[in-house]
Design a protein around this motif. Structure first.
Motif, PDB file in Angstrom:
ATOM      1  N   GLY A  89     -12.267   2.462  10.760  1.00 12.63           N
ATOM      2  CA  GLY A  89     -13.566   3.018  10.376  1.00 12.63           C
ATOM      3  C   GLY A  89     -13.902   2.856   8.915  1.00 12.63           C
ATOM      4  N   ARG A  90     -12.920   2.429   8.101  1.00 11.69           N
ATOM      5  CA  ARG A  90     -13.214   2.375   6.668  1.00 11.69           C
ATOM      6  C   ARG A  90     -14.203   1.236   6.389  1.00 11.69           C
ATOM      7  NH1 ARG A  90      -7.313   0.338   5.636  1.00 11.69           N
ATOM      8  NH2 ARG A  90      -7.647  -1.866   5.986  1.00 11.69           N
ATOM      9  N   GLU A  91     -14.963   1.436   5.291  1.00 11.83           N
ATOM     10  CA  GLU A  91     -16.004   0.454   4.970  1.00 11.83           C
ATOM     11  C   GLU A  91     -15.417  -0.858   4.500  1.00 11.83           C
ATOM     12  OE1 GLU A  91     -19.128   1.789   2.307  1.00 11.83           O
ATOM     13  OE2 GLU A  91     -19.326   3.543   3.613  1.00 11.83           O
ATOM     14  N   TYR A 148       0.842  -1.203   0.000  1.00 16.83           N
ATOM     15  CA  TYR A 148       0.000   0.000   0.000  1.00 16.83           C
ATOM     16  C   TYR A 148       0.875   1.250   0.000  1.00 16.83           C
ATOM     17  CZ  TYR A 148      -3.982  -3.020   0.632  1.00 16.83           C
ATOM     18  OH  TYR A 148      -4.937  -3.989   0.425  1.00 16.83           O
ATOM     19  N   ARG A 149       1.991   1.171   0.715  1.00 15.90           N
ATOM     20  CA  ARG A 149       2.916   2.306   0.753  1.00 15.90           C
ATOM     21  C   ARG A 149       3.498   2.571  -0.639  1.00 15.90           C
ATOM     22  NH1 ARG A 149       5.129   3.823   5.764  1.00 15.90           N
ATOM     23  NH2 ARG A 149       4.072   2.822   7.499  1.00 15.90           N
ATOM     24  N   ALA A 150       3.810   1.503  -1.368  1.00 18.22           N
ATOM     25  CA  ALA A 150       4.393   1.670  -2.702  1.00 18.22           C
ATOM     26  C   ALA A 150       3.386   2.327  -3.649  1.00 18.22           C
ATOM     27  CB  ALA A 150       4.839   0.308  -3.248  1.00 18.22           C
ATOM     28  N   SER A 161      -0.483   6.403   2.480  1.00 17.86           N
ATOM     29  CA  SER A 161      -0.799   4.975   2.347  1.00 17.86           C
ATOM     30  C   SER A 161      -2.135   4.635   2.986  1.00 17.86           C
ATOM     31  CB  SER A 161       0.322   4.110   2.935  1.00 17.86           C
ATOM     32  OG  SER A 161       0.397   4.280   4.329  1.00 17.86           O
ATOM     33  N   SER A 162      -2.467   5.329   4.073  1.00 18.28           N
ATOM     34  CA  SER A 162      -3.721   4.976   4.727  1.00 18.28           C
ATOM     35  C   SER A 162      -4.916   5.507   3.924  1.00 18.28           C
ATOM     36  CB  SER A 162      -3.714   5.391   6.199  1.00 18.28           C
ATOM     37  OG  SER A 162      -4.461   6.529   6.436  1.00 18.28           O
ATOM     38  N   PHE A 163      -4.682   6.539   3.089  1.00 18.39           N
ATOM     39  CA  PHE A 163      -5.760   7.000   2.200  1.00 18.39           C
ATOM     40  C   PHE A 163      -5.934   6.039   1.028  1.00 18.39           C
ATOM     41  CE2 PHE A 163      -4.878  10.916   4.509  1.00 18.39           C
ATOM     42  CZ  PHE A 163      -6.169  11.332   4.792  1.00 18.39           C
ATOM     43  N   VAL A 221      -7.829  -0.280  -5.228  1.00 17.42           N
ATOM     44  CA  VAL A 221      -6.457  -0.554  -4.767  1.00 17.42           C
ATOM     45  C   VAL A 221      -6.451  -1.867  -3.995  1.00 17.42           C
ATOM     46  CG1 VAL A 221      -4.578   0.228  -3.269  1.00 17.42           C
ATOM     47  CG2 VAL A 221      -5.847   1.901  -4.644  1.00 17.42           C
ATOM     48  N   ARG A 222      -7.407  -2.020  -3.101  1.00 19.70           N
ATOM     49  CA  ARG A 222      -7.443  -3.237  -2.271  1.00 19.70           C
ATOM     50  C   ARG A 222      -7.612  -4.472  -3.140  1.00 19.70           C
ATOM     51  NH1 ARG A 222      -6.958  -1.737   2.876  1.00 19.70           N
ATOM     52  NH2 ARG A 222      -6.635  -3.937   3.311  1.00 19.70           N
ATOM     53  N   GLU A 223      -8.467  -4.350  -4.161  1.00 22.12           N
ATOM     54  CA  GLU A 223      -8.688  -5.498  -5.042  1.00 22.12           C
ATOM     55  C   GLU A 223      -7.366  -5.928  -5.690  1.00 22.12           C
ATOM     56  OE1 GLU A 223     -11.201  -6.279  -9.009  1.00 22.12           O
ATOM     57  OE2 GLU A 223     -12.189  -4.978  -7.543  1.00 22.12           O
ATOM     58  N   GLY A 264      -0.385  -7.644   7.974  1.00 19.68           N
ATOM     59  CA  GLY A 264      -1.158  -6.498   7.478  1.00 19.68           C
ATOM     60  C   GLY A 264      -2.292  -6.123   8.389  1.00 19.68           C
ATOM     61  N   ARG A 265      -3.461  -5.833   7.778  1.00 17.26           N
ATOM     62  CA  ARG A 265      -4.638  -5.451   8.554  1.00 17.26           C
ATOM     63  C   ARG A 265      -5.792  -6.416   8.307  1.00 17.26           C
ATOM     64  NH1 ARG A 265      -1.012  -2.445   9.032  1.00 17.26           N
ATOM     65  NH2 ARG A 265      -0.952  -0.297   9.742  1.00 17.26           N
ATOM     66  N   ASP A 266      -5.780  -7.028   7.109  1.00 11.57           N
ATOM     67  CA  ASP A 266      -6.922  -7.825   6.653  1.00 11.57           C
ATOM     68  C   ASP A 266      -6.504  -9.225   6.233  1.00 11.57           C
ATOM     69  OD1 ASP A 266      -5.361  -7.136   4.524  1.00 11.57           O
ATOM     70  OD2 ASP A 266      -7.018  -6.705   3.165  1.00 11.57           O
ATOM     71  N   GLN A 267      -5.321  -9.647   6.639  1.00 11.30           N
ATOM     72  CA  GLN A 267      -4.815 -10.924   6.131  1.00 11.30           C
ATOM     73  C   GLN A 267      -5.645 -12.102   6.646  1.00 11.30           C
ATOM     74  OE1 GLN A 267      -1.949 -10.798   3.754  1.00 11.30           O
ATOM     75  NE2 GLN A 267      -3.209  -8.962   3.855  1.00 11.30           N
TER      76      GLN A 267
HETATM   77  O1   DC Z   1       1.597  -1.645   8.164  1.00 11.52           O
HETATM   78  P1   DC Z   1       1.908  -0.335   7.498  1.00 11.52           P
HETATM   79  O2   DC Z   1       1.956   0.813   8.477  1.00 11.52           O
HETATM   80  O3   DC Z   1       3.140  -0.391   6.660  1.00 11.52           O
HETATM   81  O4   DC Z   1       0.664  -0.070   6.502  1.00 11.52           O
HETATM   82  C1   DC Z   1       0.569   1.096   5.725  1.00 11.52           C
HETATM   83  C2   DC Z   1      -0.921   1.450   5.516  1.00 11.52           C
HETATM   84  O5   DC Z   1      -1.567   0.454   4.723  1.00 11.52           O
HETATM   85  C3   DC Z   1      -1.726   1.567   6.812  1.00 11.52           C
HETATM   86  O6   DC Z   1      -2.471   2.776   6.813  1.00 11.52           O
HETATM   87  C4   DC Z   1      -2.687   0.427   6.790  1.00 11.52           C
HETATM   88  C5   DC Z   1      -2.748  -0.013   5.358  1.00 11.52           C
HETATM   89  N1   DC Z   1      -2.795  -1.464   5.220  1.00 11.52           N
HETATM   90  C6   DC Z   1      -4.024  -2.022   4.946  1.00 11.52           C
HETATM   91  O7   DC Z   1      -5.019  -1.326   4.875  1.00 11.52           O
HETATM   92  N2   DC Z   1      -4.098  -3.369   4.751  1.00 11.52           N
HETATM   93  C7   DC Z   1      -3.006  -4.138   4.844  1.00 11.52           C
HETATM   94  N3   DC Z   1      -3.121  -5.449   4.641  1.00 11.52           N
HETATM   95  C8   DC Z   1      -1.748  -3.569   5.148  1.00 11.52           C
HETATM   96  C9   DC Z   1      -1.683  -2.213   5.347  1.00 11.52           C
END
Ligand code: DC
Length: 229
Positions: free
Chosen positions: A186-188, A43-45, A99-101, A108-110, A129-132
């Protein structure tokens, strides 16, 4: 949760920024001698590419296009974007915020989810990550959700930045962390939350090795010898 021995093993580690999840994920992959996937770096890239190409982060269609066109690869410890080593460039405060935007953009997520599933094909992996555990690998063998107190997370981030030569006030980092958590939770789409079957690990009072010991213990209980490579 036991699996056939000829299957591949997927361990997911999710949690908020600064919880210690990256250190844990890297360390666990090394202990188990399996591949490590840093999905935040992806996501950062994408965010970095948007910043460099002056794409408005509000332009969902354009940002989605950037994600689809970005060639993101991992080589050892390096993250490569369109062939260039961007391991440092993706860690700036600007890229962090952006990256968080971009991570709340469905297109992007897809693209990223697709890349992540490809990366895990036919190999053993620890993915972070966040959603693994919730979205990308709902059938993972073992899932962790790593948390830590916000103050402790801000302190760790401050130390990280100091090591990179930047001094930032603790209160500023705490506010940043809380704002980012609020956006991520909070994101959908794919909000930050533990999978129902995730093991919650609070790292506030644990050393990095203590976290790994606890994770390995849980993996061994879940998978038997399979978790003891
Ligand atoms: O883990 P990180 O701080 O490097 O993640 C950067 C951003 O990407 C952070 O705002 C959360 C998002 N992210 C995400 O939504 N889903 C992921 N699987 C990994 C990171």
């Amino acid at each position: 949760m036991l699996k056939a021995t000829n299957d591949t093993m997927i361990v997911t580690i999710d949690g908020p920024a600064g919880s210690g999840k990256s250190t844990a994920a890297r360390g666990l992959a090394a202990r188990l001698n399996v591949r490590f996937l840093d999905t935040g770096a992806m996501y950062r890239a994408v965010a970095l590419k948007c910043l460099r190409e002056d794409i408005s982060l509000d332009d969902q269609v354009a940002v989605g296009r950037v994600a689809r066109s970005a060639a993101i690869r991992f080589e050892g410890d390096q993250v490569r974007l369109d062939g260039e080593d961007v391991s440092t460039a993706i860690r700036t405060p600007e890229a962090t915020k952006a990256s968080s935007f971009v991570a709340s953009n469905p297109a992007v997520r897809e693209s990223m989810v697709e890349l992540q599933r490809q990366a895990a094909k036919n190999i053993d992996i620890v993915t972070e990550g966040r959603d693994q555990g919730t979205v990308v690998f709902p059938n993972a063998n073992v899932k962790f959700f790593v948390v830590a107190d916000p103050e402790e997370r801000a302190r760790r981030r401050q130390l990280d930045l100091k090591r990179q030569g930047t001094d930032v006030a603790l209160v500023e980092l705490l506010q940043e962390i809380q704002a980012r958590d609020a956006r991520d939770e909070g994101r959908e789409i794919a909000p930050l939350k533990p999978a129902e079957d995730a093991h919650i690990i609070n790292t506030s009072n644990l050393t990095p090795d203590g976290v790994l010991d606890e994770m390995q213990r849980i993996i061994e209980v879940s998978l038997g010898n399979r978790g003891r490579k």
